[in-house]
Structure formats: structure tokens, C-alpha cells
Design a protein around this motif. Structure first.
Motif, PDB file in Angstrom:
ATOM      1  N   MET A 105     -50.578  59.136  34.659  1.00  0.00           N
ATOM      2  CA  MET A 105     -51.278  58.684  35.669  1.00  0.00           C
ATOM      3  C   MET A 105     -50.354  58.812  37.110  1.00  0.00           C
ATOM      4  O   MET A 105     -49.115  58.498  37.151  1.00  0.00           O
ATOM      5  CB  MET A 105     -51.993  57.346  35.536  1.00  0.00           C
ATOM      6  N   VAL A 106     -50.911  58.967  38.307  1.00  0.00           N
ATOM      7  CA  VAL A 106     -50.128  58.900  39.531  1.00  0.00           C
ATOM      8  C   VAL A 106     -49.402  57.618  39.792  1.00  0.00           C
ATOM      9  O   VAL A 106     -48.274  57.938  40.116  1.00  0.00           O
ATOM     10  CB  VAL A 106     -51.338  59.276  40.558  1.00  0.00           C
ATOM     11  N   GLU A 107     -49.905  56.768  39.541  1.00  0.00           N
ATOM     12  CA  GLU A 107     -49.253  55.351  39.726  1.00  0.00           C
ATOM     13  C   GLU A 107     -47.748  55.373  38.778  1.00  0.00           C
ATOM     14  O   GLU A 107     -46.457  55.230  39.440  1.00  0.00           O
ATOM     15  CB  GLU A 107     -49.838  54.281  39.270  1.00  0.00           C
ATOM     16  N   LEU A 108     -47.992  55.777  37.710  1.00  0.00           N
ATOM     17  CA  LEU A 108     -46.692  55.921  36.913  1.00  0.00           C
ATOM     18  C   LEU A 108     -45.667  56.982  37.215  1.00  0.00           C
ATOM     19  O   LEU A 108     -44.342  56.683  37.301  1.00  0.00           O
ATOM     20  CB  LEU A 108     -47.005  56.301  35.212  1.00  0.00           C
ATOM     21  N   ALA A 109     -46.028  57.991  37.846  1.00  0.00           N
ATOM     22  CA  ALA A 109     -45.237  59.041  38.463  1.00  0.00           C
ATOM     23  C   ALA A 109     -44.586  58.513  39.754  1.00  0.00           C
ATOM     24  O   ALA A 109     -43.250  58.888  39.811  1.00  0.00           O
ATOM     25  CB  ALA A 109     -46.212  60.307  38.774  1.00  0.00           C
ATOM     26  N   ILE A 110     -45.322  57.886  40.580  1.00  0.00           N
ATOM     27  CA  ILE A 110     -44.539  57.325  41.695  1.00  0.00           C
ATOM     28  C   ILE A 110     -43.393  56.287  41.301  1.00  0.00           C
ATOM     29  O   ILE A 110     -42.470  56.188  41.890  1.00  0.00           O
ATOM     30  CB  ILE A 110     -45.574  56.611  42.692  1.00  0.00           C
ATOM     31  N   LEU A 111     -43.712  55.394  40.151  1.00  0.00           N
ATOM     32  CA  LEU A 111     -43.008  54.358  39.922  1.00  0.00           C
ATOM     33  C   LEU A 111     -41.699  54.990  39.093  1.00  0.00           C
ATOM     34  O   LEU A 111     -40.360  54.728  39.280  1.00  0.00           O
ATOM     35  CB  LEU A 111     -43.640  53.565  38.865  1.00  0.00           C
ATOM     36  N   CYS A 112     -41.887  56.161  38.630  1.00  0.00           N
ATOM     37  CA  CYS A 112     -40.765  56.981  37.921  1.00  0.00           C
ATOM     38  C   CYS A 112     -40.032  57.333  39.287  1.00  0.00           C
ATOM     39  O   CYS A 112     -38.557  57.554  38.800  1.00  0.00           O
ATOM     40  CB  CYS A 112     -41.415  58.246  37.321  1.00  0.00           C
ATOM     41  N   ALA A 113     -40.507  57.817  40.263  1.00  0.00           N
ATOM     42  CA  ALA A 113     -39.538  58.361  41.399  1.00  0.00           C
ATOM     43  C   ALA A 113     -38.970  57.225  41.873  1.00  0.00           C
ATOM     44  O   ALA A 113     -37.504  57.187  42.198  1.00  0.00           O
ATOM     45  CB  ALA A 113     -40.527  59.010  42.522  1.00  0.00           C
ATOM     46  N   ALA A 114     -39.527  56.119  42.042  1.00  0.00           N
ATOM     47  CA  ALA A 114     -38.820  54.778  42.549  1.00  0.00           C
ATOM     48  C   ALA A 114     -37.467  54.314  41.613  1.00  0.00           C
ATOM     49  O   ALA A 114     -36.434  54.224  42.028  1.00  0.00           O
ATOM     50  CB  ALA A 114     -39.624  53.614  42.670  1.00  0.00           C
ATOM     51  N   TYR A 115     -37.928  54.469  40.249  1.00  0.00           N
ATOM     52  CA  TYR A 115     -37.005  54.164  39.475  1.00  0.00           C
ATOM     53  C   TYR A 115     -35.857  55.277  39.499  1.00  0.00           C
ATOM     54  O   TYR A 115     -34.478  54.721  39.168  1.00  0.00           O
ATOM     55  CB  TYR A 115     -37.531  53.995  37.817  1.00  0.00           C
ATOM     56  N   ALA A 116     -36.067  56.463  39.629  1.00  0.00           N
ATOM     57  CA  ALA A 116     -35.134  57.562  39.613  1.00  0.00           C
ATOM     58  C   ALA A 116     -34.171  57.265  40.769  1.00  0.00           C
ATOM     59  O   ALA A 116     -33.032  57.293  40.686  1.00  0.00           O
ATOM     60  CB  ALA A 116     -35.740  58.905  39.693  1.00  0.00           C
ATOM     61  N   ILE A 117     -34.506  56.803  41.911  1.00  0.00           N
ATOM     62  CA  ILE A 117     -33.747  56.277  42.923  1.00  0.00           C
ATOM     63  C   ILE A 117     -32.804  55.154  42.821  1.00  0.00           C
ATOM     64  O   ILE A 117     -31.759  55.187  42.966  1.00  0.00           O
ATOM     65  CB  ILE A 117     -34.659  55.935  44.222  1.00  0.00           C
ATOM     66  N   SER A 118     -33.638  54.062  42.123  1.00  0.00           N
ATOM     67  CA  SER A 118     -32.500  53.128  41.960  1.00  0.00           C
ATOM     68  C   SER A 118     -31.527  53.362  40.907  1.00  0.00           C
ATOM     69  O   SER A 118     -30.314  52.830  41.059  1.00  0.00           O
ATOM     70  CB  SER A 118     -33.575  51.743  41.029  1.00  0.00           C
ATOM     71  N   LEU A 119     -31.717  54.109  39.907  1.00  0.00           N
ATOM     72  CA  LEU A 119     -30.709  54.732  38.915  1.00  0.00           C
ATOM     73  C   LEU A 119     -29.435  55.688  39.615  1.00  0.00           C
ATOM     74  O   LEU A 119     -28.530  55.400  39.330  1.00  0.00           O
ATOM     75  CB  LEU A 119     -31.258  55.489  37.725  1.00  0.00           C
ATOM     76  N   PHE A 120     -30.258  56.260  40.704  1.00  0.00           N
ATOM     77  CA  PHE A 120     -29.126  57.050  41.398  1.00  0.00           C
ATOM     78  C   PHE A 120     -27.988  56.088  42.011  1.00  0.00           C
ATOM     79  O   PHE A 120     -26.906  56.364  41.803  1.00  0.00           O
ATOM     80  CB  PHE A 120     -29.528  57.862  42.396  1.00  0.00           C
ATOM     81  N   TYR A 121     -28.546  55.104  42.492  1.00  0.00           N
ATOM     82  CA  TYR A 121     -27.526  54.161  43.370  1.00  0.00           C
ATOM     83  C   TYR A 121     -26.683  53.375  42.401  1.00  0.00           C
ATOM     84  O   TYR A 121     -25.539  53.113  42.589  1.00  0.00           O
ATOM     85  CB  TYR A 121     -28.458  53.206  44.139  1.00  0.00           C
ATOM     86  N   ARG A 122     -27.273  53.172  41.144  1.00  0.00           N
ATOM     87  CA  ARG A 122     -26.436  52.448  39.883  1.00  0.00           C
ATOM     88  C   ARG A 122     -25.211  53.188  39.744  1.00  0.00           C
ATOM     89  O   ARG A 122     -24.000  52.584  39.266  1.00  0.00           O
ATOM     90  CB  ARG A 122     -27.287  51.831  38.951  1.00  0.00           C
ATOM     91  N   GLY A 123     -25.273  54.561  39.729  1.00  0.00           N
ATOM     92  CA  GLY A 123     -24.220  55.307  38.948  1.00  0.00           C
ATOM     93  C   GLY A 123     -23.387  56.072  40.207  1.00  0.00           C
ATOM     94  O   GLY A 123     -22.478  56.859  39.725  1.00  0.00           O
ATOM     95  N   MET A 124     -23.819  56.123  41.327  1.00  0.00           N
ATOM     96  CA  MET A 124     -23.323  57.160  42.318  1.00  0.00           C
ATOM     97  C   MET A 124     -21.843  56.787  42.779  1.00  0.00           C
ATOM     98  O   MET A 124     -21.120  57.916  42.838  1.00  0.00           O
ATOM     99  CB  MET A 124     -23.978  57.204  43.583  1.00  0.00           C
ATOM    100  N   LEU A 125     -21.281  55.702  42.476  1.00  0.00           N
ATOM    101  CA  LEU A 125     -19.999  55.506  42.717  1.00  0.00           C
ATOM    102  C   LEU A 125     -18.812  56.158  41.869  1.00  0.00           C
ATOM    103  O   LEU A 125     -17.837  56.304  42.151  1.00  0.00           O
ATOM    104  CB  LEU A 125     -19.567  53.752  42.903  1.00  0.00           C
ATOM    105  N   ALA A 126     -19.287  56.384  40.624  1.00  0.00           N
ATOM    106  CA  ALA A 126     -18.517  56.991  39.808  1.00  0.00           C
ATOM    107  C   ALA A 126     -17.908  58.327  40.045  1.00  0.00           C
ATOM    108  O   ALA A 126     -16.944  58.620  39.759  1.00  0.00           O
ATOM    109  CB  ALA A 126     -19.143  56.830  38.573  1.00  0.00           C
ATOM    110  N   VAL A 127     -18.794  59.017  40.593  1.00  0.00           N
ATOM    111  CA  VAL A 127     -18.580  60.439  41.265  1.00  0.00           C
ATOM    112  C   VAL A 127     -17.800  60.365  42.477  1.00  0.00           C
ATOM    113  O   VAL A 127     -16.751  61.350  42.538  1.00  0.00           O
ATOM    114  CB  VAL A 127     -20.062  61.343  41.586  1.00  0.00           C
ATOM    115  N   ILE A 128     -17.940  59.622  43.277  1.00  0.00           N
ATOM    116  CA  ILE A 128     -17.100  59.880  44.602  1.00  0.00           C
ATOM    117  C   ILE A 128     -16.034  58.665  44.500  1.00  0.00           C
ATOM    118  O   ILE A 128     -15.525  58.441  45.705  1.00  0.00           O
ATOM    119  CB  ILE A 128     -18.275  59.441  45.768  1.00  0.00           C
TER     120      ILE A 128
END
Length: 414
Positions: A1-24
Motif C-alpha cells: 500500500m502507498v502508506e507503507l511505501a512512504i514509511l519505507c522512504a522515511a525509514y530509509a532516510i533514518s537508516l542513511f543518517y545512522r550509518g553515514m559517518l562510517a564512510v566520511i
């Protein structure tokens, strides 16, 4: 459903922030003149603010629903990312990381609450694992793509682009999610706070708490901060090679999350799957502790195994939610998420201090990282031992917590 897809996008952003420091992290360390303890604290700032923000998030989710809560909080993430992109000092970067943590705080809890309201309990772990697997695209973007982007436009320009994407996701949440304001949204603030505090009085949850503190924490100590410095210090890896290794770990995390959810669905024994996955995750920590300097590929496969078996958080939440009354799922999940994220902040801060102590004691770099991997493996092993004595999920006499009309806390427990 559309709501789950949107929440997946929000969760993807949250996961990005959690791990970004390891690369830079190596570039960030050089530019802001950070030592190991400061880098550890900078990484933990996201998780400290994330954990603290679970209190207002849990209240807001139960009072206003996920749509307004997630969209409003993501504004803090946008502000924090823009501030991070122009940070010229450690204190400013610390403030920026804290704002980003606050902004991401309601995303995962709100997603789980949405799933809990829309799907039957037996499918909770499976659907949650599916959403996390899809949302892991954000974790993947924080590996090689971020490394290549940072090499092209710099890490500051990369953060400004991410701020724009975060703002767009916030707008999607506001306009794309359906209204989910709960029926009990007229509760007083006092009763809501008492409901959150009472979650920790459920005795059946006590033996689960060490695993909440340790499991995700040791995983994120590697994925979120120390994998990058380890690869740079021991193997002199450039950003592209670090990104490749972390991408392999992130893919393993996505596959492992789905695999553990599938096993839980098939075996109908959440506790067994959690224990088995935790013990399997200890093995690569032991290997890294014994052989801290072998090859980049050895390190990559160790990280892959940690990622494959280490992310059992959805199963832990599935186990614990059976002890919560339905009307307090939002606050219950927020409290348990706070415990888990507080564990990440604690472990990252301790690990930074441990590496700094090793440097002060004039230990070689491989010996310093041997200490780190030993500490992380022992932490997970001890938490698993305590968790093994917990009650099996699915008992019919599960405890629940309710706030009576008088304001008193009613907790039923076996």
C-alpha cells in the motif's frame, strides 16, 4: 500500500543518517581535528538525542498519530543536516547530529505502530522485517554512493543534497499518509507519561532489556562508526573501498533481516531465532579479535556475517509487544526503542574511550581494534545469556499495562 511505501522512504532516510559517518569519518576527523573519543561521541550524539526524543515521540504518536508526528519531526532532521554541512567546529557538528537524531526519532516507532494497527500480531515480525529490508536501501545509499558523491562534490555538498531529499520525504509523509489519530487521543499528558513509565514495570520485559541495549548497539558500533576508521587505519582503504565493504555489510543486513523474519514466521519461535542469530553474530567478532589484521576481504566477510545475523531488533520488538496492551503500543515501542538507541549511544561512547585509552597506552593499531572487537563480542554474549532466561513469546497469560481512570497504574504480570 502507498502508506507503507512512504514509511519505507522515511525509514530509509533514518537508516542513511545512522550509518553515514562510517564512510566520511576519516575525512571528517581530519577536517574537524577529532580524536577517537570525540568521533565516538559525535556518532553517539545522533543516538542520544534519538533516545531522549522517544518520550515526546511516543506521546505524540499516541495523541496525534504517525502522519503529523513523523512529518513535523523530519523538519529537525532537515535543519540538522544543513547545519552539519556548514559545521566548522566539533561543537557545531555535535549540535547538528543531535538535531538529526531528534528528527529521525519517530520514524521507526511510527512505522511499527502503523504495522501493529494494520496487521494481525502473527504477521507483525514478518511485515516489519519486510519494511526494514526495503528501507535498507537508505543504508546502502550511505555506503559506496555516498563515498562517490563525497568524492565528487565533497561531504558538505552531499549533506546539502540529503537535506533536500529529507525535506521531500517529510512532505510525502504529510500529504501521502492517511490520518491515524488514535481514538484515545484526548488523554492527559500526565496519564501518557505515567503510561510510558509503567512499561518498564512489566517484569516479563526485564530479561529482554539487556538484549535491547546490546544487540543493535554492537551492530551499529561497526556499521555506524568504526568500520570506516578500522579499514582506513589497518588497510589504508580509500573512500571507494570503504564504501564497497560497507555496501556488502548493508546488503547482508537487508537480507538477514528478511531471513530472520522468514525464519520466525516458519518456526514460530521468536526467542529461539533471536538467540541463534545473536550467537552467530558473536563468531565474527571473535574472529576479528583474534585476527585484527589479515586482509580487507577477511574484514569484509566478518562484517557481512555481523550484518547478516546481527539485526534481530524487529524480532525483539515482536517478542516484547506481546506483553503490551494494544492501547499502549505507541508508548511501549517508543520506550523500548529508547532503550535500544541508548545502548547504541553508550556503546559508541565507550568504544571511543576504549580506543583512545589504547592509543594512550601506546598499543599498536591492530591491538587497539582487538580490544574493540573483544568488548563488542563479550557485550553481545552476556546479553544473550541473560535473554535466554526470558519468557517465551506468545503465552496466553501475557502481562499488560493500563492506566486507570483514577490515574493509577495497573500492571498485570505472571
Amino acid at each position: 500500500m502507498v502508506e507503507l511505501a512512504i514509511l519505507c522512504a522515511a525509514y530509509a532516510i533514518s537508516l542513511f543518517y545512522r550509518g553515514m559517518l562510517a564512510v566520511i569519518a576519516p575525512e571528517l576527523t581530519a577536517e574537524l581535528l577529532l580524536d577517537e573519543s570525540r568521533l565516538g561521541l559525535l556518532a553517539s550524539a545522533f543516538f542520544i538525542s534519538f533516545a531522549i526524543a522517544q518520550i515526546p515521540c511516543g506521546i505524540a504518536l499516541d495523541k496525534f498519530g504517525g502522519r503529523l508526528t513523523i512529518a513535523a519531526f523530519l523538519l529537525f532532521a532537515v535543519l540538522g543536516t544543513l547545519l552539519f554541512s556548514v559545521a566548522d567546529s566539533y561543537s557545531l557538528a555535535l549540535l547538528a547530529q543531535s538535531l538529526i537524531g531528534i528528527g529521525c526519532a519517530p520514524v521507526f516507532t511510527g512505522t511499527m505502530l502503523f504495522i501493529g494497527r494494520c496487521f494481525e500480531p502473527l504477521r507483525f515480525a514478518y511485515i516489519t522485517a519486510l519494511v526494514i529490508s526495503i528501507g535498507s536501501i537508505g543504508d546502502l545509499l550511505g555506503t559506496t554512493p555516498l563515498a562517490l558523491l563525497a568524492q565528487t562534490i565533497g561531504w558538505r555538498g552531499s549533506m546539502q543534497l540529503i537535506a533536500l531529499i529529507t525535506g521531500l520525504v517529510g512532505l510525502l509523509c504529510f500529504f501521502g499518509l492517511g490520518s491515524d489519530k488514535p481514538s484515545n487521543s484526548d488523554e492527559t499528558l500526565t496519564r501518557m507519561l505515567m503510561g510510558m513509565a509503567s512499561i518498564l514495570r512489566i517484569r516479563s520485559l526485564w530479561l529482554l532489556l539487556p538484549m535491547f541495549l546490546a544487540s543493535y548497539a554492537v551492530l551499529m558500533a561497526i556499521r555506524g562508526v568504526w568500520s570506516g576508521p578500522y579499514l582506513a587505519d589497518i588497510y589504508h582503504s580509500d573512500p571507494a573501498e570503504r564504501g564497497l565493504v560497507l555496501m556488502a555489510m548493508s546488503v547482508a543486513m537487508a537480507l538477514g533481516t528478511f531471513m530472520l523474519g522468514w525464519l520466525d514466521h516458519r518456526l514460530n519461535s521468536t526467542k529461539l531465532v533471536v538467540l541463534a542469530s545473536a550467537m552467530l553474530a558473536v563468531i565474527p567478532f571473535v574472529a576479528l579479535a583474534f585476527f585484527p589484521r589479515t586482509s580487507v576481504w577477511f574484514a569484509m566477510w566478518a562484517f557481512v556475517l555481523i550484518g547478516l545475523f546481527g539485526f534481530n531488533y524487529p524480532l525483539l520488538m515482536s517478542h516484547s509487544r506481546t506483553f503490551l496492551a494494544p492501547e499502549y503500543l505507541g508508548r511501549g515501542m517508543a520506550v523500548l526503542t529508547a532503550v535500544s538507541i541508548a545502548g547504541v549511544a553508550l556503546i559508541q561512547a565507550i568504544s571511543g574511550w576504549l580506543l583512545e585509552w589504547g592509543a594512550a597506552a601506546q598499543l599498536s593499531l591492530p591491538e587497539q581494534y582487538r580490544l574493540l572487537f573483544t568488548m563488542l563480542g563479550l557485550t553481545l554474549l552476556l546479553a544473550s545469556l541473560i535473554y535466554s532466561f526470558s519468557r517465551r513469546e506468545g503465552d496466553k497469560d501475557q502481562p499488560s499495562v493500563r492506566i486507570l481512570a483514577s490515574g493509577k497504574i495497573a500492571v498485570a504480570s505472571s
